[in-house]
Design an enzyme around this catalytic site. Structure first.
Site, PDB file in Angstrom:
ATOM      1  N   SER A  78      20.007  51.955  75.494  1.00 56.42           N
ATOM      2  CA  SER A  78      19.283  51.111  74.538  1.00 56.42           C
ATOM      3  C   SER A  78      18.136  51.847  73.858  1.00 56.42           C
ATOM      4  O   SER A  78      17.487  51.303  72.960  1.00 56.42           O
ATOM      5  CB  SER A  78      18.748  49.853  75.238  1.00 56.42           C
ATOM      6  OG  SER A  78      17.806  50.197  76.246  1.00 56.42           O
ATOM      7  N   ASP A  79      17.877  53.098  74.252  1.00 56.68           N
ATOM      8  CA  ASP A  79      16.764  53.865  73.696  1.00 56.68           C
ATOM      9  C   ASP A  79      17.110  54.340  72.281  1.00 56.68           C
ATOM     10  O   ASP A  79      18.106  55.046  72.069  1.00 56.68           O
ATOM     11  CB  ASP A  79      16.464  55.073  74.599  1.00 56.68           C
ATOM     12  CG  ASP A  79      15.225  55.825  74.147  1.00 56.68           C
ATOM     13  OD1 ASP A  79      14.123  55.463  74.578  1.00 56.68           O
ATOM     14  OD2 ASP A  79      15.378  56.766  73.342  1.00 56.68           O
ATOM     15  N   ILE A  80      16.259  53.979  71.320  1.00 55.00           N
ATOM     16  CA  ILE A  80      16.515  54.311  69.917  1.00 55.00           C
ATOM     17  C   ILE A  80      16.521  55.826  69.700  1.00 55.00           C
ATOM     18  O   ILE A  80      17.337  56.362  68.948  1.00 55.00           O
ATOM     19  CB  ILE A  80      15.465  53.657  68.999  1.00 55.00           C
ATOM     20  CG1 ILE A  80      15.486  52.133  69.166  1.00 55.00           C
ATOM     21  CG2 ILE A  80      15.718  54.035  67.539  1.00 55.00           C
ATOM     22  CD1 ILE A  80      16.790  51.479  68.782  1.00 55.00           C
TER      23      ILE A  80
END
Length: 285
Positions: A239-241
């Protein structure tokens, strides 16, 4: 004063470590002289500072109090990953689709935050912020409520943060919700509802189950605590951009990859997913 010299197995590139550490304005890094000052706590919870300097693969650690030497050496070894065989990890990734990336950034270890508590506080502050403002806000927090020894900033203790009012953080441009997360969590730490030292002995799953119950802590925060607080080797925060952007760039994708595509591309990276994450982040920093 005491001094200890330690030889680290290759490949290990301390200049790469210092370059990444220098992105955080709270780290006292001297790139020219290849050294950093490290804030630590001894066994009796007293704060102190050691200097870590490298010439090639030889590290010199310097401290003031001889009684703190053993603890300091153990801590800096843990923080800088000196006991992790990077040669094995590099060999693993030579057989994967990240071979070129690991060749480009060879010798980059997984370096931890100085304390697990620091990592948790930083994760709260960094949630849903661009990295530049996240560093600004973290520096305000530490310099306003923390303290310094030998010019080295220390995060405010859980006791200090637990005693704050929410408005003291919102006055620094924290959102009200983020102020509540930080102060309420510090209060849980003080009341021993959260024991950060116990996390060391828990599995990744147990840490997730423990922390996810705390208001303001989601999967992203837990994964970052596992990765940069506890040094777990097999974390991949999909989920880390930043990680999504790095994969988009490295694999020349038209769009940021969805979880399914990230899972497909990362097949074969285990059991060192944390290092894949680190090297991908490094590629866009």
């Amino acid at each position: 004063m005491w001094m200890e010299k330690i030889e680290v197995e290759p490949p290990y590139n301390f200049d790469r470590v210092l370059e990444r550490m220098s992105l955080d304005p709270l780290n006292v890094v001297d790139l020219y002289n290849h050294k950093v000052k490290v804030p630590l706590y001894d066994a009796s919870k007293q704060p102190f500072v050691v200097e870590v300097k490298a010439i090639g693969r030889t590290f010199t650690i310097i401290g003031e109090d001889e009684s703190q030497r053993s603890h300091a050496l153990s801590e800096v070894s843990r923080i800088f990953g000196w006991n992790v065989p990077l040669s094995i990890i590099n060999s693993h990734f030579r057989q994967t689709n990240l071979a070129a990336l690991f060749e480009e950034h060879a010798g980059t270890p997984l370096v931890l935050d100085f304390q697990v508590y620091n990592c948790l506080m930083k994760c709260f502050i960094h949630q849903q912020l661009n990295i530049k403002f996240a560093y600004v806000l973290t520096e305000r927090f530490v310099r306003t409520f923390g303290f310094e020894i030998d010019g080295v900033p220390f995060y405010p203790s859980a006791d200090t943060v637990a005693g704050l009012h929410y408005e003291q953080l919102t006055d620094l441009q924290f959102s009200r919700r983020k102020a509540e997360y930080i102060i309420d969590t510090a209060r849980k730490i003080v009341q021993n509802e959260i024991n950060l030292e116990q996390l060391e002995t828990m599995t990744d799953k147990e840490v997730l189950e423990k922390l996810i119950k705390v208001r303001g802590i989601g999967a992203w925060t837990v994964q970052n605590v596992l990765l940069f607080g506890l040094g777990r080797p097999n974390l991949f925060p999909v989920s880390d951009i930043g990680l999504q952007n790095a994969m988009k760039r490295f694999f020349t994708l038209e769009n940021k990859p969805a979880k399914e595509e990230m899972d497909a591309l990362s097949e074969g990276w285990s059991p060192y997913l944390s290092y894949a994450s680190l090297y991908l982040w490094r590629s866009i920093e």
